[in-house]
Design a protein around this motif. Structure first.
Motif, mmCIF file in Angstrom:
data_model
loop_
_atom_site.group_PDB
_atom_site.id
_atom_site.type_symbol
_atom_site.label_atom_id
_atom_site.label_comp_id
_atom_site.label_asym_id
_atom_site.label_seq_id
_atom_site.Cartn_x
_atom_site.Cartn_y
_atom_site.Cartn_z
ATOM 1 N N GLU A 280 -13.350 9.399 6.445
ATOM 2 C CA GLU A 280 -12.414 9.052 5.462
ATOM 3 C C GLU A 280 -12.240 7.508 5.275
ATOM 4 O O GLU A 280 -12.739 6.788 6.114
ATOM 5 C CB GLU A 280 -11.102 9.684 5.857
ATOM 6 N N VAL A 281 -11.619 7.404 4.336
ATOM 7 C CA VAL A 281 -11.141 5.618 4.063
ATOM 8 C C VAL A 281 -9.678 5.775 4.402
ATOM 9 O O VAL A 281 -8.930 6.530 3.694
ATOM 10 C CB VAL A 281 -11.272 5.624 2.529
ATOM 11 N N VAL A 282 -9.267 5.051 5.357
ATOM 12 C CA VAL A 282 -8.002 4.807 5.885
ATOM 13 C C VAL A 282 -7.467 3.277 5.333
ATOM 14 O O VAL A 282 -8.267 2.353 5.774
ATOM 15 C CB VAL A 282 -7.793 4.992 7.385
ATOM 16 N N ARG A 283 -6.075 3.352 4.894
ATOM 17 C CA ARG A 283 -5.647 2.084 4.547
ATOM 18 C C ARG A 283 -4.261 1.910 5.156
ATOM 19 O O ARG A 283 -3.605 2.790 5.362
ATOM 20 C CB ARG A 283 -5.723 1.970 2.747
ATOM 21 N N PHE A 284 -3.939 0.681 5.412
ATOM 22 C CA PHE A 284 -2.699 0.214 6.059
ATOM 23 C C PHE A 284 -1.698 0.309 4.818
ATOM 24 O O PHE A 284 -2.091 -0.307 3.670
ATOM 25 C CB PHE A 284 -2.768 -1.100 6.607
ATOM 26 N N ARG A 285 -0.453 0.734 5.113
ATOM 27 C CA ARG A 285 0.543 0.857 4.080
ATOM 28 C C ARG A 285 1.312 -0.642 4.067
ATOM 29 O O ARG A 285 1.361 -1.048 5.315
ATOM 30 C CB ARG A 285 1.256 1.969 4.549
ATOM 31 N N PHE A 286 1.854 -0.793 3.035
ATOM 32 C CA PHE A 286 2.551 -2.133 3.057
ATOM 33 C C PHE A 286 3.881 -1.498 2.104
ATOM 34 O O PHE A 286 3.951 -0.768 1.372
ATOM 35 C CB PHE A 286 1.946 -3.075 2.254
ATOM 36 N N THR A 287 5.007 -1.932 2.878
ATOM 37 C CA THR A 287 6.473 -1.732 2.348
ATOM 38 C C THR A 287 6.965 -2.795 1.311
ATOM 39 O O THR A 287 6.627 -3.874 1.358
ATOM 40 C CB THR A 287 7.420 -1.808 3.466
#
Length: 476
Positions: A469-476
């Motif tokens: 999978e491609v995992v991305r960090f979330r940004f608020t």
């Protein structure tokens, strides 16, 4: 001789004499300079690049092992030589690459010494181990060998030459305002053959009864002594063998052997390096069609045949013209590759070997793969793909890491506090600044992406496994 050429030669000769380089070596270098002056670019004529004959030009290691009755006493005739002149500048190192840790707290150099120590203990034969060092690596490397208690009756090191960088337009030696070492460069590992002769080591080895040298890169810990290859060379009266391994998409830049064809007639075998390929044929060179295998730079050479060819005055190595920029000036580095010596020996053969005999470290991506559980340190101190990975039928791990954050080894080490498990990984891509702060298993094809400006931690995912999978960090 025109005045520009005369001035170039005078300045080159003067500069090299100032470093106490021999007259023979200076004359050889000036021949290369003259070749460039006369239009030599190092590029091959693609019309001459023919295919190898699988029946006569190649043989598999598996076939050698099935055909040859191995007598381990042949190791009495073997010397092992490792290239150890590199500083690992492509990884941001300023010292010998061979001194960095690779497995279980041991450096490349220590593992190589232990490989030879294992052979000596098992067969009760003192196989000599020689390192071709540069001026930049010899002192620290010798200190490391002393620290680990390595000793032998034969000297363990000899120095490769250095040559001046040349200004592209005038072919005069480069002069810099800063570090004077920048005015010099290594002449490529093809220098090894000339140096063995000039230092007297070649004659000394022959006098002591050594017949074959096994030469390989110091960063390839898969390059192990194989008594069967020694036996095969002596039995078949071969002068030169080059180990080759099947090509994958991860091996675009690997050099390859070809059979030179001139006017429809087969000539000698030659080595084709990436720098010698005309741009319009690069796609064909990097593909998996015409060149099915590539050189591991593990070479086996008959020492008496080498001496004979060197003494003939007609020993040739293909010239590589490597353009660089130093202090904003366009310069040329004139280099040769040791594998191109194959063209001097009619009795030569390519040996198709398993991938295990090729495990180099050129970049931090390679470093991660070798240090991870995808590769194991074996009882004979070779490093090879882990049994678990082999059982799963997986090939070489393809790793891409953001060069801004992972190209230099210090940056890499700061971000790899916990090495991820790659034993079941096929490819890993890391985008942006990511800190590997907790154990993490990576399976299949995985991309970890941080598109923000600050550093993020893999622990933020709250997972101990990421799979396909491609995992991305979330940004608020």
């Amino acid at each position: 001789m025109d005045s520009m050429k005369a001035e170039s030669e005078r300045l080159v000769r003067e500069k090299m004499r100032g470093e106490k380089l021999s007259g023979e070596f200076i004359a050889d270098f000036l021949t290369k300079v003259d070749a460039v002056r006369n239009g030599e670019t190092g590029m091959v004529d693609w019309r001459e690049v023919g295919d190898l004959d699988p029946e006569t030009d190649e043989i598999s290691l598996e076939k050698i092992e099935s055909q040859v009755r191995i007598d381990n006493s042949v190791l009495n005739r073997l010397v092992v030589i490792k290239l150890n002149g590199g500083l690992g500048t492509s990884m941001g190192l300023s010292g010998p690459k061979s001194l960095i840790e690779i497995k279980e707290g041991m450096s490349f150099l220590e593992i190589i010494a232990r490989q030879i120590g294992t052979i000596r203990k098992e067969y009760d034969i003192e196989v000599p181990l020689l390192f071709m060092d540069s001026f930049s690596t010899i002192e620290q490397s010798q200190q490391e060998l002393k620290r680990i208690g390595f000793s032998q009756s034969f000297p363990s090191t000899f120095l490769q030459h250095k040559v001046p960088r040349l200004l592209k337009d005038s072919l005069q030696p480069l002069s810099v305002t800063g570090d004077k070492n920048e005015e010099w460069c290594p002449p490529g590992h093809g220098d090894i053959w000339f140096t063995l002769q000039e230092t007297g080591i070649l004659d000394s080895l022959l006098e002591k009864g050594y017949k074959i040298a096994f030469v390989s890169n110091g960063d390839n810990l898969g390059a192990m002594v194989h008594p069967g290859i020694v036996q095969f060379m002596l039995q078949e009266n071969l002068d030169f063998c080059m180990e080759m391994t099947p090509k994958t998409l991860a091996d675009k830049k690997g050099g390859a052997i070809f059979r030179r064809i001139v006017g429809g007639e087969k000539r000698n075998c030659q080595l084709l390096e990436t720098a010698q390929v005309p741009s319009e044929y690069m796609q064909e060179f990097e593909g998996l069609g015409k060149f099915r295998s590539f050189s591991t730079n593990n070479l086996w050479i008959r020492l008496d045949a080498l001496k004979e060819r060197l003494n003939s005055g007609d020993f040739r190595l293909s010239l590589i013209v490597n353009p660089k920029k130093v202090e904003g000036k366009e310069v040329l580095q004139l280099e040769t590759a040791m594998g191109s010596a194959i063209q001097n020996f009619p009795k030569a053969r390519g040996i198709i070997v398993p991938r295990d005999r090729f495990a180099p470290v050129k970049k931090c991506e390679d470093y991660l793969v070798r240090r991870s559980d995808a590769y194991s340190l074996n009882s004979d101190f070779s490093i090879s793909m882990s049994p678990e990975r082999k059982k799963a039928g997986l090939g070489e791990v393809v790793v891409q890491m953001d060069e801004i954050y992972y190209k230099r080894i210090n940056d890499f080490n700061e971000r790899m506090l916990s090495l991820p498990s790659l034993v079941h990984c096929t490819s890993l891509k890391v985008e942006g600044d990511v800190l590997f702060d907790v154990p993490l298993e990576i399976e299949g094809d995985v991309t970890i992406s941080n598109s923000g400006k600050g550093q993020r931690r893999v622990s933020e995912f709250g997972k101990n496994r990421i799979s396909n999978e491609v995992v991305r960090f979330r940004f608020t």
